[in-house]
Enzyme design. Structure first.
Site, PDB file in Angstrom:
ATOM      1  N   HIS A 291     -39.031  95.688  47.101  1.00 25.24           N
ATOM      2  CA  HIS A 291     -37.630  95.849  46.671  1.00 25.24           C
ATOM      3  C   HIS A 291     -36.825  96.607  47.719  1.00 25.24           C
ATOM      4  CE1 HIS A 291     -34.176  96.654  44.015  1.00 25.24           C
ATOM      5  NE2 HIS A 291     -34.210  97.883  44.531  1.00 25.24           N
ATOM      6  N   GLU A 292     -37.369  97.721  48.212  1.00 29.15           N
ATOM      7  CA  GLU A 292     -36.654  98.503  49.221  1.00 29.15           C
ATOM      8  C   GLU A 292     -36.487  97.715  50.516  1.00 29.15           C
ATOM      9  OE1 GLU A 292     -35.092 100.953  48.290  1.00 29.15           O
ATOM     10  OE2 GLU A 292     -36.109 101.263  46.381  1.00 29.15           O
TER      11      GLU A 292
ATOM     12  N   HIS B 247     -33.459  95.586  50.468  1.00 29.67           N
ATOM     13  CA  HIS B 247     -32.225  96.227  50.930  1.00 29.67           C
ATOM     14  C   HIS B 247     -32.108  96.152  52.452  1.00 29.67           C
ATOM     15  CE1 HIS B 247     -30.961  97.619  47.062  1.00 29.67           C
ATOM     16  NE2 HIS B 247     -32.010  98.402  46.877  1.00 29.67           N
TER      17      HIS B 247
ATOM     18  N   HIS C 177     -29.138  94.454  54.653  1.00 32.56           N
ATOM     19  CA  HIS C 177     -28.441  95.108  55.762  1.00 32.56           C
ATOM     20  C   HIS C 177     -28.478  94.232  57.014  1.00 32.56           C
ATOM     21  CE1 HIS C 177     -27.735  99.141  58.085  1.00 32.56           C
ATOM     22  NE2 HIS C 177     -26.710  98.322  58.147  1.00 32.56           N
TER      23      HIS C 177
END
Length: 220
Positions: free
Chosen positions: A89-90, A93, A97
């Protein structure tokens, strides 16, 4: 408002219970959260993001300013479903980006403004207790400023929703295509991420409720 506090507490407790449960289920790949993050970043050809271990529990986050994926110790070293879900999940991100996902960029730009708004709301609250009229601020003026600041926070919580849901979506797509998971692991990871997303949903609904409540006071 009290209802949202109760629901938020229940959802947060459920989230912690889910991650505690899934932290006891080992993955077939036996890869740690750090190794999973490294592989996902490599598969997306992202080479300028660092993976670091941080203190705390469920403190995992991606920092777009210094391009770091911050994983709590249990996730960083963990070789279980919880570590699998959170790490991917991280990384979602980080992929956002790298691909200039507009909602992530907008949320990042709003972080300083939200921080200032939160501090000012606390200050206004204290002024209200002391007595704003003594320093030339009437109740209506303070309430108007309070509503504007709450509007900023509410907008931020709404922007956060697509950012978090999209990161989970990217994570699950990658997990299906990565070759390191089976259907059962993906199902459990999806369930864990669903409860994490619910916390953001409750926060957004609560922020809207607070805003409407303050506006209703102003109208009265």
């Amino acid at each position: 408002m009290i209802g949202f506090m109760i629901v938020g507490f229940i959802v947060n407790s459920k989230l912690k219970a889910k991650f505690k449960k899934y932290s006891k289920i080992s993955t077939l790949s036996s890869m740690s959260g750090k190794e999973i993050a490294e592989k996902m970043l490599s598969d997306y050809n992202i080479k300028d993001v660092k993976i670091v271990s941080v203190q705390g529990r469920l403190t995992d986050h991606y920092n777009p300013i210094d391009k770091t994926i911050n994983l709590s110790k249990d996730v960083y070293q963990g070789r279980n479903i919880s570590a699998l879900a959170i790490a991917s999940h991280e990384c979602g991100h980080a992929v956002q980006h790298a691909t200039a996902y507009k909602w992530l960029n907008l949320r990042s730009q709003m972080v300083p403004l939200v921080s200032i708004s939160s501090k000012m709301m606390s200050m206004i609250f204290l002024i209200g207790i002391i007595g704003g009229s003594y320093i030339g601020l009437g109740f209506t003026n303070m309430l108007m400023l309070f509503i504007i600041l709450q509007l900023v926070i509410t907008f931020f919580t709404l922007i956060t929703l697509p950012v978090e849901f999209d990161a989970s979506k990217r994570a699950l797509i990658w997990l299906r295509n990565s070759g390191i998971t089976n259907k059962e692991e993906i199902y459990l990871a999806k369930d864990a991420l669903k409860w994490a997303a619910n916390t953001y949903l409750i926060a957004a609904l609560a922020a809207i409720t607070y805003l409407l409540y303050y506006i209703s006071i102003l109208k009265d």
